[in-house]
Design a protein around this motif. Structure first.
Motif, PDB file in Angstrom:
ATOM      1  N   VAL A   1      47.485  40.393  29.801  1.00 24.83           N
ATOM      2  CA  VAL A   1      48.416  40.534  30.934  1.00 24.83           C
ATOM      3  C   VAL A   1      47.877  41.556  31.941  1.00 24.83           C
ATOM      4  CG1 VAL A   1      50.713  41.309  31.619  1.00 24.83           C
ATOM      5  CG2 VAL A   1      50.447  39.855  29.612  1.00 24.83           C
ATOM      6  N   ALA A   2      47.395  42.699  31.413  1.00 25.85           N
ATOM      7  CA  ALA A   2      46.899  43.758  32.292  1.00 25.85           C
ATOM      8  C   ALA A   2      45.713  43.261  33.117  1.00 25.85           C
ATOM      9  CB  ALA A   2      46.503  44.980  31.474  1.00 25.85           C
ATOM     10  N   THR A   3      44.839  42.487  32.490  1.00 26.54           N
ATOM     11  CA  THR A   3      43.653  41.998  33.194  1.00 26.54           C
ATOM     12  C   THR A   3      44.028  41.029  34.307  1.00 26.54           C
ATOM     13  OG1 THR A   3      42.446  42.194  31.121  1.00 26.54           O
ATOM     14  CG2 THR A   3      41.405  40.924  32.863  1.00 26.54           C
ATOM     15  N   VAL A   4      44.879  40.062  33.977  1.00 26.64           N
ATOM     16  CA  VAL A   4      45.286  39.073  34.985  1.00 26.64           C
ATOM     17  C   VAL A   4      46.000  39.772  36.143  1.00 26.64           C
ATOM     18  CG1 VAL A   4      46.823  37.121  35.406  1.00 26.64           C
ATOM     19  CG2 VAL A   4      45.396  37.155  33.368  1.00 26.64           C
ATOM     20  N   MET A   5      46.872  40.719  35.803  1.00 29.30           N
ATOM     21  CA  MET A   5      47.605  41.457  36.822  1.00 29.30           C
ATOM     22  C   MET A   5      46.650  42.245  37.720  1.00 29.30           C
ATOM     23  SD  MET A   5      50.983  43.435  35.589  1.00 29.30           S
ATOM     24  CE  MET A   5      50.250  45.043  35.428  1.00 29.30           C
ATOM     25  N   SER A   6      45.692  42.938  37.099  1.00 22.17           N
ATOM     26  CA  SER A   6      44.752  43.742  37.886  1.00 22.17           C
ATOM     27  C   SER A   6      43.939  42.861  38.817  1.00 22.17           C
ATOM     28  CB  SER A   6      43.798  44.508  36.972  1.00 22.17           C
ATOM     29  OG  SER A   6      44.506  45.377  36.165  1.00 22.17           O
ATOM     30  N   ILE A   7      43.463  41.735  38.297  1.00 20.88           N
ATOM     31  CA  ILE A   7      42.640  40.854  39.123  1.00 20.88           C
ATOM     32  C   ILE A   7      43.424  40.397  40.345  1.00 20.88           C
ATOM     33  CG2 ILE A   7      41.571  38.561  39.188  1.00 20.88           C
ATOM     34  CD1 ILE A   7      40.516  39.084  36.400  1.00 20.88           C
ATOM     35  N   SER A   8      44.712  40.090  40.135  1.00 19.03           N
ATOM     36  CA  SER A   8      45.530  39.654  41.257  1.00 19.03           C
ATOM     37  C   SER A   8      45.799  40.796  42.242  1.00 19.03           C
ATOM     38  CB  SER A   8      46.838  39.081  40.727  1.00 19.03           C
ATOM     39  OG  SER A   8      47.830  39.120  41.701  1.00 19.03           O
ATOM     40  N   LEU A   9      45.973  42.004  41.700  1.00 17.91           N
ATOM     41  CA  LEU A   9      46.366  43.133  42.556  1.00 17.91           C
ATOM     42  C   LEU A   9      45.202  43.754  43.326  1.00 17.91           C
ATOM     43  CD1 LEU A   9      49.051  45.103  40.508  1.00 17.91           C
ATOM     44  CD2 LEU A   9      49.348  43.875  42.650  1.00 17.91           C
TER      45      LEU A   9
ATOM     46  N   LEU B   1      42.480  33.116  41.466  1.00 19.98           N
ATOM     47  CA  LEU B   1      43.109  32.385  40.358  1.00 19.98           C
ATOM     48  C   LEU B   1      42.068  32.023  39.303  1.00 19.98           C
ATOM     49  CD1 LEU B   1      45.616  30.001  42.180  1.00 19.98           C
ATOM     50  CD2 LEU B   1      46.173  31.891  40.662  1.00 19.98           C
ATOM     51  N   LEU B   2      40.928  31.525  39.776  1.00 20.88           N
ATOM     52  CA  LEU B   2      39.861  31.105  38.865  1.00 20.88           C
ATOM     53  C   LEU B   2      39.359  32.290  38.046  1.00 20.88           C
ATOM     54  CD1 LEU B   2      38.200  28.481  38.327  1.00 20.88           C
ATOM     55  CD2 LEU B   2      36.428  29.459  39.780  1.00 20.88           C
TER      56      LEU B   2
END
Lengths: 224, 223
Positions: free
Chosen positions: A144-152, A188-189
């Protein structure tokens, strides 16, 4: 809205550079977050009075808007990548600390007692018994932290370190949607690939869990 | 640093700064308008979907993956894209904020419904309740705490992200942040950011208080 497909091959280099840039902000943030979250979570798990304080503090950090966070850090760290990394790190803490505490809580007391009965000290029990058993729940937090960071990361484009977010600013200023679409798609990718990689890492790190898919689903549900 | 804090305090406390259509009070109201409308719209969309998925058990895969898709979707990119596609209107703001909040509410609603003990549902059916009665009288009340957590999380994120309204030339507290960044006026930037942070924390606490009020007398497990 028309997409100019010709833009993509012309800007392959730029996209690659921005993707690398993106990762150079997101990855250190998650690693730094883990480095801070693990000891904090162990403290929260072992010393009950600290639990509320640590979990509450990480919750409050999460309430601060990401843009505000970067901006509030400006006087301290200036217009640098550090600002973006520190801001994102603070963001990852809430998920990482909570999941690690929950993972450690879920380790059965009997397992800990058995380890102690075999003469294993508290630190070794933590490192060789508790943390490995808590790994699936911890990894759920890391994902979760990784996906969130990538988006932010793209939010940091306002202070000039947004990785793929630069494509948004670029498209916005020139009123040209193609780079924006490229930026959204690549973000997203990137998140998807990072998530898949982490699932693989978890699978490799927890050989004892393979094959018990029912147990895995129930644990994953708990983690979510 | 100290000088900056002094200037910031002066900026935040000056009465002139608070009044008028460009003043802080007006900006807070604009910010709240975007946030409240977007969260309400998201709840209207997400709650039925989450309840349906949780009640029927169909589409659970969708609910679980939607959350990670929602987390991965960069809001700045989305608002820019809708803006470029639709031109100057307040739509991009609402579309991106709703897109941000919907997955959070759906996943939490579904999680709340999935956490209801199957034996309780069986018992409800056993005493003769019909499907929709089980949903409204048994599942929903039991799932409410987690559903509220979802609404709370979504609200905080929406309030925090509503700064993007200013990015596409609308109002709200983001105005100070973006204008300040453009004018290299750090005090204004920090003031705006601090106000957004405070507003998000206040919104979270208010909803937390509301939740506690709603669930007074419930066992601790159903917080």
């Amino acid at each position: 809205m028309t997409i100019e497909w010709g833009w993509f091959p012309d800007h392959a280099d730029e996209m690659a550079r921005l993707t690398a840039d993106h990762l150079a902000t997101a990855v250190p943030a998650v690693l730094l977050g883990l480095l801070i979250a693990l000891p904090l979570a162990v403290l929260a798990h072992r010393i009950r009075p600290l639990r509320g304080i640590i979990l509450g503090a990480s919750n409050i950090l999460y309430t601060i808007p990401s843009l505000a966070f970067f901006v509030l850090l400006l006087p301290v760290t200036g217009l640098t990548r550090t600002t973006a990394i520190v801001g994102l790190t603070a963001y990852t803490l809430v998920v990482l600390v909570r999941n690690t505490v929950e993972g450690l809580d879920a380790v059965p007391v009997k397992v800990r007692e058995a380890s102690a009965a075999m003469g294993t000290g508290p630190l070794r029990t933590l490192l060789t018994v508790e943390l490995p058993l808590a790994l699936p729940v911890i990894m759920a937090g890391v994902r979760v932290a990784t996906v969130m960071s990538i988006s932010l990361v793209s939010v940091a484009s306002y202070i000039g370190y947004g990785g793929l977010g630069q494509l948004f600013t670029d498209g916005f200023q020139r009123n040209f949607p193609t780079p924006v679409i490229a930026g959204v798609a690549l973000t997203l990718l990137l998140a998807l690939v990072a998530d898949a990689l982490l699932v693989t890492v978890q699978w490799l790190c927890t050989p004892w869990r393979r094959g018990t898919s029912r147990q895995r689903t129930s644990l994953r549900r708990k983690a979510a | 640093m100290l000088e900056l804090l002094k200037n910031l305090a002066a900026w935040l406390t000056s009465p002139a700064q608070w009044s008028g259509p460009e003043g802080i009070a007006a900006r807070i109201l604009e910010h709240l308008e975007y946030s409240v409308l977007a969260t309400l719209a998201a709840a209207v969309i997400a709650l039925p979907v989450g309840l349906l998925i949780g009640h029927t058990g169909r589409g659970a895969f969708l609910a679980v993956n939607l959350s990670s898709f929602g987390r991965a979707l960069p809001t700045v990119g989305l608002v820019t894209l809708v803006f470029l596609a639709g031109g100057l209107s307040v739509w991009p703001v609402y579309v991106s904020l709703v897109a941000l909040a919907v997955p959070v509410i759906i996943t939490n609603t579904y999680a709340g419904m999935a956490a209801v003990d199957p034996e309780v549902k069986d018992a409800a059916k056993g005493v003769g309740l019909r499907g929709h009665q089980v949903l409204w009288q048994v599942e929903l009340p039991l799932a409410l705490p987690l559903i509220m957590t979802g609404v709370r999380l979504a609200t905080v994120q929406v309030v925090a992200t509503a700064t993007i309204a200013a990015y596409v030339s609308f109002g709200g507290l983001g105005r100070y942040v973006f204008d300040g960044l453009a004018q290299r006026d750090l005090v204004q930037v920090l003031g705006g950011a601090a106000l957004v942070a405070v507003l998000a924390v206040v919104a979270d606490l208010a909803l937390g208080g509301l939740t506690r009020l709603l669930f007074r007398g419930r066992p601790a497990t159903a917080r």
